[in-house]
Design an enzyme around this catalytic site. Structure first.
Site, PDB file in Angstrom:
ATOM      1  N   ASN A 189      11.361  10.961   1.643  1.00 26.00           N
ATOM      2  CA  ASN A 189      11.848  10.798   3.017  1.00 26.00           C
ATOM      3  C   ASN A 189      13.359  10.600   3.154  1.00 26.00           C
ATOM      4  O   ASN A 189      13.931  10.907   4.194  1.00 26.00           O
ATOM      5  CB  ASN A 189      11.090   9.682   3.729  1.00 26.00           C
ATOM      6  CG  ASN A 189      11.061   8.378   2.949  1.00 26.00           C
ATOM      7  OD1 ASN A 189      11.420   8.332   1.774  1.00 26.00           O
ATOM      8  ND2 ASN A 189      10.643   7.315   3.601  1.00 26.00           N
ATOM      9  N   LYS A 245      12.695  11.129 -11.518  1.00 23.91           N
ATOM     10  CA  LYS A 245      11.631  12.033 -11.085  1.00 23.91           C
ATOM     11  C   LYS A 245      11.623  12.027  -9.558  1.00 23.91           C
ATOM     12  O   LYS A 245      11.057  11.151  -8.917  1.00 23.91           O
ATOM     13  CB  LYS A 245      10.279  11.565 -11.649  1.00 23.91           C
ATOM     14  CG  LYS A 245       9.221  12.672 -11.769  1.00 23.91           C
ATOM     15  CD  LYS A 245       8.762  13.247 -10.421  1.00 23.91           C
ATOM     16  CE  LYS A 245       7.989  12.243  -9.625  1.00 23.91           C
ATOM     17  NZ  LYS A 245       7.584  12.817  -8.269  1.00 23.91           N
ATOM     18  N   PRO A 246      12.298  13.015  -8.924  1.00 22.21           N
ATOM     19  CA  PRO A 246      12.304  13.067  -7.461  1.00 22.21           C
ATOM     20  C   PRO A 246      10.952  13.548  -6.928  1.00 22.21           C
ATOM     21  O   PRO A 246      10.151  14.137  -7.653  1.00 22.21           O
ATOM     22  CB  PRO A 246      13.399  14.097  -7.134  1.00 22.21           C
ATOM     23  CG  PRO A 246      14.048  14.434  -8.439  1.00 22.21           C
ATOM     24  CD  PRO A 246      13.068  14.118  -9.509  1.00 22.21           C
ATOM     25  N   GLY A 286       7.625   4.155  -2.990  1.00 22.20           N
ATOM     26  CA  GLY A 286       6.521   4.985  -2.532  1.00 22.20           C
ATOM     27  C   GLY A 286       5.397   4.128  -1.993  1.00 22.20           C
ATOM     28  O   GLY A 286       5.597   2.978  -1.589  1.00 22.20           O
ATOM     29  N   GLU A 298       9.405  -0.764  -4.460  1.00 29.98           N
ATOM     30  CA  GLU A 298       9.638  -0.780  -3.015  1.00 29.98           C
ATOM     31  C   GLU A 298       8.509   0.034  -2.409  1.00 29.98           C
ATOM     32  O   GLU A 298       8.502   1.264  -2.484  1.00 29.98           O
ATOM     33  CB  GLU A 298      11.019  -0.193  -2.687  1.00 29.98           C
ATOM     34  CG  GLU A 298      11.516  -0.585  -1.312  1.00 29.98           C
ATOM     35  CD  GLU A 298      11.048   0.371  -0.243  1.00 29.98           C
ATOM     36  OE1 GLU A 298      10.045   0.041   0.454  1.00 29.98           O
ATOM     37  OE2 GLU A 298      11.653   1.425  -0.096  1.00 29.98           O
ATOM     38  N   LEU A 299       7.529  -0.672  -1.819  1.00 24.50           N
ATOM     39  CA  LEU A 299       6.260  -0.042  -1.457  1.00 24.50           C
ATOM     40  C   LEU A 299       6.101   0.071   0.060  1.00 24.50           C
ATOM     41  O   LEU A 299       7.084   0.179   0.777  1.00 24.50           O
ATOM     42  CB  LEU A 299       5.117  -0.830  -2.106  1.00 24.50           C
ATOM     43  CG  LEU A 299       5.264  -1.028  -3.634  1.00 24.50           C
ATOM     44  CD1 LEU A 299       4.126  -1.876  -4.184  1.00 24.50           C
ATOM     45  CD2 LEU A 299       5.330   0.312  -4.350  1.00 24.50           C
ATOM     46  N   CYS A 326       9.619   3.549   5.505  1.00 30.15           N
ATOM     47  CA  CYS A 326       8.881   2.307   5.251  1.00 30.15           C
ATOM     48  C   CYS A 326       9.375   1.193   6.161  1.00 30.15           C
ATOM     49  O   CYS A 326       8.661   0.227   6.404  1.00 30.15           O
ATOM     50  CB  CYS A 326       8.994   1.913   3.783  1.00 30.15           C
ATOM     51  SG  CYS A 326      10.694   1.766   3.201  1.00 30.15           S
ATOM     52  N   GLU A 361       0.046   2.331   7.800  1.00 30.26           N
ATOM     53  CA  GLU A 361       1.405   2.823   8.008  1.00 30.26           C
ATOM     54  C   GLU A 361       1.329   4.192   8.678  1.00 30.26           C
ATOM     55  O   GLU A 361       0.740   5.129   8.134  1.00 30.26           O
ATOM     56  CB  GLU A 361       2.123   2.914   6.664  1.00 30.26           C
ATOM     57  CG  GLU A 361       3.621   2.987   6.756  1.00 30.26           C
ATOM     58  CD  GLU A 361       4.292   2.775   5.411  1.00 30.26           C
ATOM     59  OE1 GLU A 361       5.491   2.470   5.402  1.00 30.26           O
ATOM     60  OE2 GLU A 361       3.627   2.915   4.362  1.00 30.26           O
ATOM     61  N   SER A 406      19.082  -1.633   7.170  1.00 27.18           N
ATOM     62  CA  SER A 406      19.504  -1.093   5.875  1.00 27.18           C
ATOM     63  C   SER A 406      21.024  -1.118   5.735  1.00 27.18           C
ATOM     64  O   SER A 406      21.749  -0.655   6.620  1.00 27.18           O
ATOM     65  CB  SER A 406      19.000   0.344   5.720  1.00 27.18           C
ATOM     66  OG  SER A 406      17.588   0.390   5.778  1.00 27.18           O
TER      67      SER A 406
END
Length: 493
Positions: A163, A186-187, A240, A262-263, A296, A393, A453
């Site tokens: 995202n 790993k994108p 993710g 970071e979930l 998120c 979500e 952020s």
């Protein structure tokens, strides 16, 4: 002015199509490839090498080989590389913004905002690289000296989501570079192009071969699983979903890896009776529609005092109705597509279920017909508290509104979730805002603000929203470990 096809081609042609291992771009060991799609049109943008487990291991080999020398590199030198990268990304902001719009869908104006935000992590950690410190002291009994220092944790595996293709990469890569760690990135296979272009910038900025390695793949578990099991890997950072994060934590436990997770989130947006409603609506638009709601940090549940709920819903719906759904490269676009059909279908499923439960769509409530994966900006009222849309979500431009009557009820509703990433509170009463903040189970709070952020602030949550922090002075600590040396008393005979 709308972007031309020639401009699109020019930026896409700058993106390498291979895997980045040991400073070289190479094909997959199997020769396999995969296509990256434009979510606004469905057309293929670029075809990239599809990494195999062998490629993943080659990337880790390169990171391990580079680790010792990179750890010995002077902090100032590491910082200067990051600073040069910041300058270069900033100078090429239009290229990065267009590329993100093409592969992810967000409007160009928003993509430019992400470039500025993502670049700030490079500048911030260029400054933090020289501020890693320890201490020297006399032991309490006076019989020894205590030397405490910080050292790079070692080779890292960084897994980023789709995202925010630039910011999620720089938020992990920059502190790893600053701390002296090598890495395998790993994108997400939905939006890997920005990371590849960013790697060319880091190379040009002077990052040594093997410090950053990139493996694009559509079989993430097959490629990353062996890396997590390899004892040479010392750190795993993942952004993710919570279910995937739980699985990764379980896998990381075998080798007791340092982890940053970071979930997911289910952010409450509280509007009290004394709130400035204009400011609250402005904040709601920012908190809900950033990245089309695919964040998120997106406000997921709007918890509004019953005395102002109707006015807030009407003003919010009016603003949402003014959004223009169009490909992000179009001049009038203010709401781009969702990332893929599966994501759009899930959003509509949640909306349909809520309406079936008795909720009312004040505006929106349906997919947009035509090409791409667009969804209408939607406001729902009279949402039952048992509705799925309040528990899951949403990851789309949908705002469900529920009401409360007392402060205690507002806090109870806000905390009624397994997540605890961010919350938003709008009130004119500063004491109330601070009081509510202390009572909310959340890692971050926006007080009369719809965006929290910031590269200089610690980003992260509690409960099922994750572990660790990214950004701020805390961000570099995730890539360092503490070493203590006990020294004999220099006065002893």
């Amino acid at each position: 002015m709308a972007v031309t096809a020639d401009q699109e081609k020019a930026v896409l042609d700058k993106v390498p199509t291979g895997l980045f291992i040991g400073g070289q771009w190479r094909a997959s060991s199997s020769g396999a490839t995969f296509d990256v799609e434009d979510p606004a049109t469905g057309r293929t943008l670029r075809t990239l090498a599809n990494a195999t487990p062998e490629d993943g291991m080659a990337a880790l080999d390169a990171a391990v080989a580079a680790q010792a020398e990179w750890a010995r590199t002077a902090p100032r030198e590491r910082g200067e590389i990051l600073r040069r990268a910041f300058d270069m990304v900033t100078a090429r902001a239009d290229e990065f913004a267009l590329l993100m719009t093409l592969e992810m869908g967000k409007p160009l104006a928003e993509a430019r905002g992400e470039v500025a935000y993502g670049a700030e992590f490079l500048r911030w950690f260029s400054e933090e690289s020289v501020r890693t410190s320890g201490r020297y002291s006399t032991s309490p009994d006076g019989k020894s000296r205590l030397l405490v220092s910080k050292k790079p944790v070692g080779p890292c595996l960084l897994i980023t989501p789709w995202n925010f293709p630039l910011a999620m990469a720089t938020r992990k890569i920059a502190p790893a570079i600053a701390a002296g760690c090598t890495m395998v990135l790993k994108p997400a296979n939905l939006t890997p192009l920005t990371s590849s272009l960013f790697a060319t910038v880091l190379q040009e900025a002077g990052l040594p071969d093997g410090v950053l390695n990139i493996v694009n793949t559509t079989t993430a578990g097959d490629v990353t699983g062996p890396l997590i099991e390899d004892p040479r890997l010392r750190k795993l950072s993942f952004t993710g979903s919570t279910p995937v994060g739980r699985n990764l934590l379980a896998a990381a436990s075998k080798n007791v890896l340092r982890t940053s997770m970071e979930l997911g989130g289910n952010a409450p947006f509280l509007v009290f009776e004394d709130a400035d409603l204009d400011a609250a609506v402005n904040g709601a638009m920012l908190a809900k529609l950033r990245n089309m709601g695919e964040a998120c940090t997106a406000a997921n549940r709007f918890i509004v005092h019953e005395s102002v709920a109707d006015r807030f819903a009407a003003a919010f719906a009016e603003r949402m109705e003014g959004m223009t759904t169009a490909r992000g490269t179009e001049e009038d676009s203010t709401l781009g597509p969702l990332i893929d059909r599966k994501s759009r279908d899930k959003v509509h499923e949640l909306v349909s279920a809520a309406v079936g439960d008795g909720a009312q769509a004040v505006t929106g409530g349906s997919p947009v017909t035509g090409d791409g994966y667009f969804y209408q900006a939607t406001v729902l009222t009279n949402v039952p508290r048992s509705s799925r849309i309040l528990q899951e979500e949403i990851f789309g431009p949908v705002a469900p509104i529920i009401t409360f009557s007392t402060e205690d009820e507002a806090v109870e509703l806000a905390n009624d979730t397994e997540y605890g990433l961010v919350a938003y509170v709008f009130t004119r009463d500063l004491n109330r805002g601070l009081r509510i903040g202390e009572r909310l189970d959340t890692g971050m709070l926006g007080l009369n603000a719809g965006v929290v952020s910031n590269a200089a602030a610690p980003f992260g949550g509690v409960k099922q929203s994750g572990l660790g922090r990214e950004g701020g002075a805390e961000g570099i600590e995730e890539y360092l470990y503490t070493q203590y040396v006990g020294i004999a008393d220099p006065y002893a005979s």
